[in-house]
Scaffold this motif. Structure first.
Motif, short mmCIF file in Angstrom:
data_model
loop_
_atom_site.label_atom_id
_atom_site.label_comp_id
_atom_site.label_asym_id
_atom_site.label_seq_id
_atom_site.Cartn_x
_atom_site.Cartn_y
_atom_site.Cartn_z
N VAL A 24 -3.68 -80.52 -81.31
CA VAL A 24 -4.48 -81.43 -80.69
C VAL A 24 -6.08 -81.44 -81.23
O VAL A 24 -6.58 -80.34 -81.18
CB VAL A 24 -4.31 -80.72 -79.07
CG1 VAL A 24 -5.43 -81.93 -78.16
CG2 VAL A 24 -3.05 -80.73 -78.65
N ASP A 26 -9.80 -83.23 -80.03
CA ASP A 26 -10.75 -84.21 -79.09
C ASP A 26 -11.14 -85.23 -79.75
O ASP A 26 -11.77 -85.20 -81.03
CB ASP A 26 -11.77 -83.23 -78.46
CG ASP A 26 -11.43 -82.10 -77.61
OD1 ASP A 26 -10.40 -82.33 -76.80
OD2 ASP A 26 -11.90 -81.02 -77.56
N GLY A 32 -10.50 -89.28 -75.53
CA GLY A 32 -9.23 -88.71 -75.09
C GLY A 32 -8.94 -87.63 -76.08
O GLY A 32 -9.75 -86.95 -76.49
N ALA A 33 -7.64 -87.75 -76.59
CA ALA A 33 -7.22 -86.60 -77.65
C ALA A 33 -6.18 -87.28 -78.58
O ALA A 33 -5.49 -88.23 -78.37
CB ALA A 33 -6.39 -85.62 -76.71
N GLU A 47 -2.93 -91.01 -80.67
CA GLU A 47 -4.22 -91.15 -79.70
C GLU A 47 -3.86 -91.24 -78.26
O GLU A 47 -2.99 -92.34 -78.38
CB GLU A 47 -5.03 -91.89 -80.59
CG GLU A 47 -5.65 -91.38 -81.76
CD GLU A 47 -6.69 -92.39 -82.21
OE1 GLU A 47 -7.44 -93.25 -81.39
OE2 GLU A 47 -7.19 -92.30 -83.23
N PHE A 48 -4.35 -90.45 -77.43
CA PHE A 48 -4.10 -90.92 -76.29
C PHE A 48 -5.59 -91.01 -75.40
O PHE A 48 -6.27 -90.12 -75.49
CB PHE A 48 -3.41 -89.58 -75.45
CG PHE A 48 -1.94 -89.51 -75.91
CD1 PHE A 48 -1.10 -90.20 -75.07
CD2 PHE A 48 -1.65 -88.53 -76.73
CE1 PHE A 48 0.33 -89.76 -75.74
CE2 PHE A 48 -0.48 -88.24 -77.51
CZ PHE A 48 0.76 -89.08 -76.83
N GLU A 52 -4.64 -91.14 -69.57
CA GLU A 52 -3.36 -90.76 -69.84
C GLU A 52 -3.20 -89.38 -70.40
O GLU A 52 -2.23 -88.67 -69.64
CB GLU A 52 -2.93 -91.58 -70.99
CG GLU A 52 -2.53 -93.02 -70.84
CD GLU A 52 -3.52 -94.02 -70.52
OE1 GLU A 52 -4.60 -93.68 -70.79
OE2 GLU A 52 -3.36 -95.18 -70.07
N TRP A 53 -4.18 -88.88 -71.20
CA TRP A 53 -4.07 -87.61 -71.49
C TRP A 53 -4.54 -86.46 -70.30
O TRP A 53 -3.43 -85.55 -70.13
CB TRP A 53 -5.37 -87.26 -72.67
CG TRP A 53 -5.32 -85.89 -73.28
CD1 TRP A 53 -6.15 -84.83 -72.93
CD2 TRP A 53 -4.29 -85.36 -73.89
NE1 TRP A 53 -6.05 -83.56 -73.78
CE2 TRP A 53 -4.56 -83.99 -74.29
CE3 TRP A 53 -3.07 -85.49 -74.50
CZ2 TRP A 53 -3.90 -82.86 -74.86
CZ3 TRP A 53 -2.30 -84.65 -75.20
CH2 TRP A 53 -2.87 -83.46 -75.48
N SER A 54 -5.37 -86.98 -69.28
CA SER A 54 -5.39 -86.22 -68.18
C SER A 54 -4.28 -85.99 -67.35
O SER A 54 -3.87 -85.20 -66.74
CB SER A 54 -6.76 -86.64 -67.28
OG SER A 54 -7.88 -86.46 -68.27
#
Length: 63
Positions: A24, A26, A32-33, A47-48, A52-54
Motif C-alpha cells: 500500500v 499513500d 487516497g491509496a 488507486e482508491f 472508498e479507502w476509508s
C-alpha cells in the motif's frame, strides 16, 4: 493519475509467509491509496479515492 514515485509498504493485513502479500502507498495530498500485488509489481496498481479507502479499512477492521 500520474504521480511522483509512490513509496509502498507491506500491508499489515498480509500474511507473514511472504506470499499473498499486498503493498500500500499513500497518494499525494491525502487523495487516497494505491494497492499492488507484491509478486506482480510490474502489473501496476489500483488507486482508491479516500472515501472508498476509508470504507474498506473500516470494514476490514470491524471483522
Amino acid at each position: 493519475m500520474q504521480h511522483s514515485p509512490l513509496i509502498y509498504r507491506k500491508s499489515s493485513y498480509s500474511s507473514g509467509t511472504g506470499q499473498n502479500c499486498v503493498e500500500v502507498a499513500d497518494l499525494p495530498l491525502g487523495e487516497g491509496a494505491a494497492v499492488r500485488d507484491t509478486q506482480n509489481r510490474d502489473l501496476g496498481h489500483l488507486e482508491f479515492p479516500m472515501p472508498e479507502w476509508s470504507a474498506l479499512l473500516s470494514t476490514v477492521r470491524n471483522r
